[in-house]
Design an enzyme around this catalytic site. Structure first.
Site, PDB file in Angstrom:
ATOM      1  N   HIS A  31      41.639  36.366  31.821  1.00  0.00           N
ATOM      2  CA  HIS A  31      41.392  37.265  32.947  1.00  0.00           C
ATOM      3  C   HIS A  31      41.902  36.566  34.206  1.00  0.00           C
ATOM      4  O   HIS A  31      41.597  35.400  34.445  1.00  0.00           O
ATOM      5  CB  HIS A  31      39.906  37.604  33.061  1.00  0.00           C
ATOM      6  N   HIS A  43      40.003  40.539  41.979  1.00  0.00           N
ATOM      7  CA  HIS A  43      40.650  40.731  40.675  1.00  0.00           C
ATOM      8  C   HIS A  43      40.605  42.187  40.268  1.00  0.00           C
ATOM      9  O   HIS A  43      39.859  42.984  40.816  1.00  0.00           O
ATOM     10  CB  HIS A  43      40.027  39.820  39.610  1.00  0.00           C
ATOM     11  N   CYS A 154      45.268  42.787  34.848  1.00  0.00           N
ATOM     12  CA  CYS A 154      44.845  41.800  35.848  1.00  0.00           C
ATOM     13  C   CYS A 154      45.921  40.761  36.140  1.00  0.00           C
ATOM     14  O   CYS A 154      46.045  40.297  37.271  1.00  0.00           O
ATOM     15  CB  CYS A 154      43.544  41.128  35.415  1.00  0.00           C
TER      16      CYS A 154
END
Length: 177
Positions: A31, A43, A154
């Site tokens: 991530h 994010h 992401c």
């Protein structure tokens, strides 16, 4: 070269504008986000229970890039982020979700790039930290579109914040791939 093979860093080494990531599900995927300073990360996340958008078994395996423990007490800094999606701001600890902290490398020589694991570095150059933070804050206010693991994820978000251009190739898996 050591940074290409092991991008792990300590929290006190972070600088605003850094593209950071944390591995999920035993190094299956990472991530990504942008550290904006004062312990905060911006994010792009997929909310829990929403389809990833691949139409494959990945949808069942990777259910979310948001925190994996929604039953735990809410973070005293971020509050309850268990149902958040889109571009969000959270504290570094919520972003890491119990994982280790890694720094995505920019301007890596193509000689070393071929040896590095995907999603850890690029030969692209980063813009100034001020521009990176400005883009991340812009996307926080205005969004980054609909999350899709293969087309807009992401990592794409963080690369776009760092370089001002989203990566498109005809033979990659996703834009960042």
């Amino acid at each position: 070269m050591a940074g290409v093979l092991s991008n792990k860093i300590q929290k006190d080494e972070l600088k605003p504008g850094d593209h950071i990531y944390s591995w999920r599900h035993s190094f299956t995927y990472a991530h990504h986000g942008i550290y904006v300073g004062n312990g905060n990360v911006i994010h792009f996340t997929q909310g829990p229970g929403q389809g990833i958008g691949t139409g494959t078994g990945l949808d069942r395996f990777i259910s979310s890039s948001s925190p994996s423990n929604p039953c735990e007490p809410p973070c005293p800094i971020c509050g309850d982020r268990s149902k958040s999606d889109g571009v969000i701001s959270s504290c570094l600890d919520c972003f890491l979700d119990g994982g280790e902290l890694y720094l995505f490398q920019y301007g890596v020589s193509s000689v070393f790039l071929a040896q590095a694991r995907g999603g850890t570095c690029t030969d692209a150059l980063s813009d100034s930290p001020e521009d990176v933070v400005h883009r991340a804050e812009y996307f926080l206010q205005n969004g980054f579109g609909v999350y899709n693991i293969l087309k807009k994820n992401c990592e794409d978000f963080a690369i776009d914040c760092k370089t001002g251009s989203t990566v498109f190739t005809s033979n990659s898996v996703g834009r960042s791939g």
